[in-house]
Write an enzyme that holds these catalytic residues in place. Structure first.
Site, PDB file in Angstrom:
ATOM      1  N   SER A 164       0.807  -1.212   0.000  1.00  0.00           N
ATOM      2  CA  SER A 164       0.000   0.000   0.000  1.00  0.00           C
ATOM      3  C   SER A 164       0.846   1.271   0.000  1.00  0.00           C
ATOM      4  CB  SER A 164      -0.925   0.012   1.216  1.00  0.00           C
ATOM      5  OG  SER A 164      -0.163   0.008   2.397  1.00  0.00           O
ATOM      6  N   GLN A 206       1.619   4.393   1.743  1.00  0.00           N
ATOM      7  CA  GLN A 206       1.454   4.571   3.176  1.00  0.00           C
ATOM      8  C   GLN A 206       2.466   5.562   3.723  1.00  0.00           C
ATOM      9  OE1 GLN A 206       4.014   1.046   5.067  1.00  0.00           O
ATOM     10  NE2 GLN A 206       2.257   0.221   3.971  1.00  0.00           N
ATOM     11  N   HIS A 226       4.079   6.618   7.954  1.00  0.00           N
ATOM     12  CA  HIS A 226       4.050   6.285   9.378  1.00  0.00           C
ATOM     13  C   HIS A 226       4.077   7.561  10.193  1.00  0.00           C
ATOM     14  CE1 HIS A 226       4.719   2.294   7.933  1.00  0.00           C
ATOM     15  NE2 HIS A 226       5.824   2.665   7.340  1.00  0.00           N
ATOM     16  N   LYS A 257       7.188   4.775  13.744  1.00  0.00           N
ATOM     17  CA  LYS A 257       7.616   3.579  13.023  1.00  0.00           C
ATOM     18  C   LYS A 257       8.573   3.943  11.891  1.00  0.00           C
ATOM     19  CE  LYS A 257       5.464  -0.599  11.090  1.00  0.00           C
ATOM     20  NZ  LYS A 257       5.300  -0.820   9.679  1.00  0.00           N
ATOM     21  N   GLU A 273      11.535   3.456   9.335  1.00  0.00           N
ATOM     22  CA  GLU A 273      11.960   2.206   8.689  1.00  0.00           C
ATOM     23  C   GLU A 273      13.188   2.434   7.821  1.00  0.00           C
ATOM     24  OE1 GLU A 273       7.603   0.111   7.920  1.00  0.00           O
ATOM     25  OE2 GLU A 273       8.485   1.270   6.290  1.00  0.00           O
ATOM     26  N   HIS A 332       5.313   6.448   0.891  1.00  0.00           N
ATOM     27  CA  HIS A 332       6.104   5.448   0.182  1.00  0.00           C
ATOM     28  C   HIS A 332       5.261   4.223  -0.129  1.00  0.00           C
ATOM     29  CE1 HIS A 332       6.443   4.430   4.482  1.00  0.00           C
ATOM     30  NE2 HIS A 332       6.506   3.166   4.092  1.00  0.00           N
ATOM     31  N   ARG A 337      -2.751   4.381   5.549  1.00  0.00           N
ATOM     32  CA  ARG A 337      -2.761   3.955   4.142  1.00  0.00           C
ATOM     33  C   ARG A 337      -3.684   4.818   3.290  1.00  0.00           C
ATOM     34  NH1 ARG A 337      -2.898  -0.607   7.212  1.00  0.00           N
ATOM     35  NH2 ARG A 337      -1.139  -2.044   6.955  1.00  0.00           N
ATOM     36  N   LYS A 359      -6.796  -3.141   2.575  1.00  0.00           N
ATOM     37  CA  LYS A 359      -6.979  -2.798   3.991  1.00  0.00           C
ATOM     38  C   LYS A 359      -7.630  -1.427   4.164  1.00  0.00           C
ATOM     39  CE  LYS A 359      -3.032  -5.412   5.803  1.00  0.00           C
ATOM     40  NZ  LYS A 359      -1.707  -5.291   6.415  1.00  0.00           N
TER      41      LYS A 359
END
Length: 409
Positions: free
Chosen positions: A103, A105, A107, A130, A132, A270, A289, A295
């Site tokens: 997806s 998305q 954070h 979150k 990454e 991203h 998302r 989802k």
């Protein structure tokens, strides 16, 4: 202190977007590292989780308990600083094998995560950020961060269907900002939000017109780059009519070579599109998302939170640094939850760096023996190295390994 390192079995996630059978690096590493694991050639193998995440903690080989249980019983293995600051292992380490895009998305940062968690605990299950890090293991394709305004403006000219969804007023505002210096662009926010929040009818009608037109161009062997045609057709075949098919005109399309990396800080939009990578993240499940997903989509939150900062694709690449050990490449992001080091050793005796924090190590290729007990290491071996433990090995075949730890600061 010479104390034990522990072999782990990671938890495998078979999400539908994963690569199938032994095309998946996740599946290959699992079958190499764990004799009990057999690959089903029809099943997807998307993620390998290494860590103590309550949802799927790694198993400690020979102890019949999970890493989460072991760390709860022996918190000193984490290291004093990690214990004081986090109270548990603050990162989750992963291998991803992406066959079909994930997806679009972003954070949240800690402040927004706390707010989302208090307002919607059923959706945003924890109050943590979150960040990454993704490091390519094979050629890896992703969307990341907003393109320079000039590129978006060109697409608005070349893709009238996109301009129709964005709307004339917003297009005009974006063009008025061209040539200026914009660390944050209000016009970009308006254009992007108009696309994400556009009514389903208008969006699907314009997208179907665009897809039909691009298919005709392709049938006539025309150049598709001015309309980002190849990626459009690929994503529309995976998610027909999805808003994500328009998002490709806003986000940088990045191709990473093995060893190249992206750092995804808070509020950076991203989507992973294809390939295998190492990923390390802070322990959180907070994802907002906006498309390319079955989802829940939280479009309003996403449009509000994003960092509308135009950057080039090359500026999005994360540059690792060298270490005092010539065998190491350090991916040290601007967060305190984790860092990743790549270790590449051709042959001979080798001592891994000793850290004040617990670390997790996965071998991607090669072979070695642990000097202390002659245990064999091969591709797919996962080791938990407690804080302040020296791991000495004899390299039998050139090794490439990745290791997650908590960066000392």
């Amino acid at each position: 202190i010479m104390s034990k390192v522990y072999k782990l079995n990671g938890a495998v996630q078979q999400y539908a977007w994963g690569k199938i059978g032994d095309n998946s690096m996740v599946a290959k590493l699992c079958s190499q590292g764990n004799s009990d694991f057999t690959i089903d050639s029809n099943q997807p193998y998307a993620e390998l989780w290494m860590g103590a995440h309550p949802k799927a903690p790694s198993g400690v080989v020979g102890k019949n308990i999970s890493l989460l249980q072991m760390l709860n019983e022996q918190p000193e293995l984490l290291g004093q600083k990690v214990n004081t600051k986090f109270g548990s292992l603050p990162y989750l380490f992963k291998v991803l094998s992406v066959n079909k895009s994930l997806s679009i998305q972003a954070h949240p940062n800690k402040q927004l995560a706390q707010k989302l968690h208090s307002e919607h605990p059923d959706i945003y299950k924890d109050p943590n950020h979150k960040p990454e890090m993704a490091i390519a293991l094979t050629p890896f394709e992703a969307l990341c961060g907003f393109r320079p305004l000039s590129e978006i403006s060109n697409f608005l000219d070349d893709v009238p269907e996109l301009a129709a969804v964005v709307g004339q007023t917003a297009c005009g505002k974006l063009k008025a900002e061209l040539g200026g210096v914009h660390p944050e662009s209000a016009a970009l926010k308006e254009c992007f939000s108009n696309v994400i929040l556009c009514s389903k009818d208008i969006r699907e009608q314009q997208l179907s017109q665009l897809v039909t037109r691009v298919k005709e161009l392709k049938a006539n062997s025309q150049d598709l780059s001015s309309v980002n045609g190849e990626l459009l057709l690929k994503l529309n075949s995976q998610f027909p009519g999805d808003v994500g098919c328009f998002v490709i005109y806003f986000l940088n399309h990045i191709n990473l070579a093995p060893g190249e990396a992206l750092f995804l800080g808070a509020n950076v939009p991203h989507a992973y599109l294809y390939g295998d990578c190492i990923e390390c993240m802070a322990c959180s499940d907070n994802v907002v998302r906006a498309g390319l997903t079955p989802k829940l989509v939280d479009a309003d939150t996403l449009c509000e939170m994003l960092e509308y900062e135009p950057t080039s694709a090359s500026e999005r690449l994360f540059t690792p640094c060298k270490s005092s050990d010539p065998n190491e490449t350090v991916y040290n992001p601007p967060v305190e939850d984790f860092a990743v080091v790549k270790v590449h050793v051709k042959s001979g005796d080798y001592i891994f760096s000793e850290y004040e924090s617990a670390s997790i190590l996965i071998f991607i290729s090669g072979g070695a023996k642990i000097q202390e007990n002659d245990q064999t290491i091969s591709a797919g071996t996962i080791l938990f190295v407690p804080a302040n433990v020296r791991l000495a090995v004899k390299v039998t075949e050139e090794i490439i390994a990745y290791r997650a730890y908590v960066y000392p600061n």
